[in-house]
Scaffold this active site. Sequence first.
Site: not given
Length: 298
Positions: A42, A216, A219, A221, A242, A248
Amino acid sequence: MSMCVVGSINADLTVNVERHPTPGETLLGSGGGITAGGKGANQAVAAAKLGTPVVMVGATGNDANADPATAILREAGVDMRHVEEVEDVTGLAVITVAANGENTVLVVPGANALVGAEFVDRHADAVETAELVLLQGEIPADGFARAVELARGRVVVNLAPVVDVPRKSLLAADPLMANEHEAGLILEQLGLDGAGTPEELARRLLDAGFASVVLTLGSAGALVATAEELTHIDSPKVEAVDTVGAGDSFAGAFCHRILEGDSMADAAAFASRVGAFSVTRPGAQPSYPSVGDELPEL
Ligand code: RIB
């Protein structure tokens, strides 16, 4: 500016369900198709689709899933000369995606379990000549450690899932990229407290010896941390369908921009837009943007 990914290649078998089953329960779902996945593949595809020359070091089995698992790697122009077909099954991820976007992922490593130190040694030239080597946690620890030893360029690690790798190899990461949950587990693996706010986790990882850390935050950020500063990166507001493989796409896009000369904060801001693009479409690799696709704005 070349990048080498030493990592997993999976076939993703995805089932869409209204809600996840409870233990012992049978539910009807839809989908059931096989698409290309695996955290290594990915990340390789995410960077290659954005224009970075990428070489993949990994393995598939000699079964029917090898072809769909590598289809997008080939389409994206990833150098596949260091992907071996071995006597085993191709890595398989069984994924359920619920209507609220939450997913569960079960991975059968298959051929990925053979990407150990000896395997990596057979492909040493690919690792040694790359300007950036990107690693995850879906290959054996000795393969991970050997790739770090061979790397002459920058090493970026996204230790997902969090597996036990040698401390010295892990600390070579610049940056270590992790979500909050993974950051906590990595700290515990280092014998430290894994609880706290994203800022506390990032500072503790820096104190443990990482040159830089990218957390990470979905949502919310991302957080880019170096000894000099902590920088918060926003995420565009989008309707997620999804989230499989979104992290990745972030990792691949981040490395793409680092190789283009961006600062870590600028690379993370771009990667956050790529991650937001990917969650608005189903699947992992099938959801990644190509050069020219319009990314959501921050
Ligand atoms: O990060 C998402 C990936 O995790 C999926 O593509 C699946 O193959 C598992 O490796």
